[in-house]
Design a protein around this motif. Structure first.
Motif, PDB file in Angstrom:
ATOM      1  N   THR A 130       0.734  -1.158   0.051  1.00 59.22           N
ATOM      2  CA  THR A 130      -0.025   0.010   0.075  1.00 59.22           C
ATOM      3  C   THR A 130       0.742   1.272   0.083  1.00 59.22           C
ATOM      4  O   THR A 130       1.971   1.465   0.779  1.00 59.22           O
ATOM      5  CB  THR A 130      -0.856   0.082   1.176  1.00 59.22           C
ATOM      6  N   ASN A 170       1.453   5.627  -0.151  1.00 55.67           N
ATOM      7  CA  ASN A 170       0.734   6.896   0.209  1.00 55.67           C
ATOM      8  C   ASN A 170       1.951   7.924  -0.104  1.00 55.67           C
ATOM      9  O   ASN A 170       3.276   7.625  -0.244  1.00 55.67           O
ATOM     10  CB  ASN A 170       0.645   7.190   1.799  1.00 55.67           C
ATOM     11  N   TYR A 171       1.323   9.000  -0.456  1.00 55.45           N
ATOM     12  CA  TYR A 171       2.286  10.202  -1.081  1.00 55.45           C
ATOM     13  C   TYR A 171       2.142  11.631  -0.402  1.00 55.45           C
ATOM     14  O   TYR A 171       0.580  11.814  -0.002  1.00 55.45           O
ATOM     15  CB  TYR A 171       2.106  10.247  -2.635  1.00 55.45           C
ATOM     16  N   LYS A 215       2.223  13.934  -5.549  1.00 59.11           N
ATOM     17  CA  LYS A 215       1.134  12.814  -5.887  1.00 59.11           C
ATOM     18  C   LYS A 215       0.996  12.834  -7.515  1.00 59.11           C
ATOM     19  O   LYS A 215       0.794  14.081  -8.176  1.00 59.11           O
ATOM     20  CB  LYS A 215      -0.344  13.087  -5.412  1.00 59.11           C
TER      21      LYS A 215
END
Length: 116
Positions: free
Chosen positions: A56, A58-59, A64
């Protein structure tokens, strides 16, 4: 003590791409959530992207859609693909575990310089 080794940085023009790698001997990354961090001159080190042991991601909002973090199944290497680079992405990039208690000694990092 284990110390990640970052590579792949360089000088690119705005809009260009780079792929960073972070490696260590043994599968020491395999069960840790890992992150890419960066530190620009005169600024605090900041977390840019993370990837869990399950994959998983995330940024940070500023990257992004432009950066992609990934890891190999063997747990030896973590990558950061950086596209559409901007001058504000200029920094020294480091990788390390996301959780402070599980972090390794910080490596030397790899310099990314984006010219306008």
């Amino acid at each position: 003590q284990v110390q990640p080794v970052e590579s792949g940085g360089g000088l690119v023009q705005a809009g260009g791409s780079l792929k960073l790698s972070c490696a260590a001997s043994g599968s020491i990354f395999r069960f840790r959530a890992m992150g890419w961090y960066r530190q620009a001159p005169g600024k605090e080190r900041e977390l840019v992207a993370t990837i869990s042991s399950a994959g998983t991601t995330n940024y940070q909002d500023s990257v992004k859609g432009r950066f992609t973090i990934s890891r190999d199944n063997a747990g030896n290497t973590v990558y950061l693909q950086m596209n559409s680079l901007k001058p504000e992405d200029t920094a020294v990039y480091y990788c390390n575990a996301q959780t402070m208690a599980l972090r390794f000694r910080w490596g030397q990092g790899t310099q990314v310089t984006v010219s306008s």
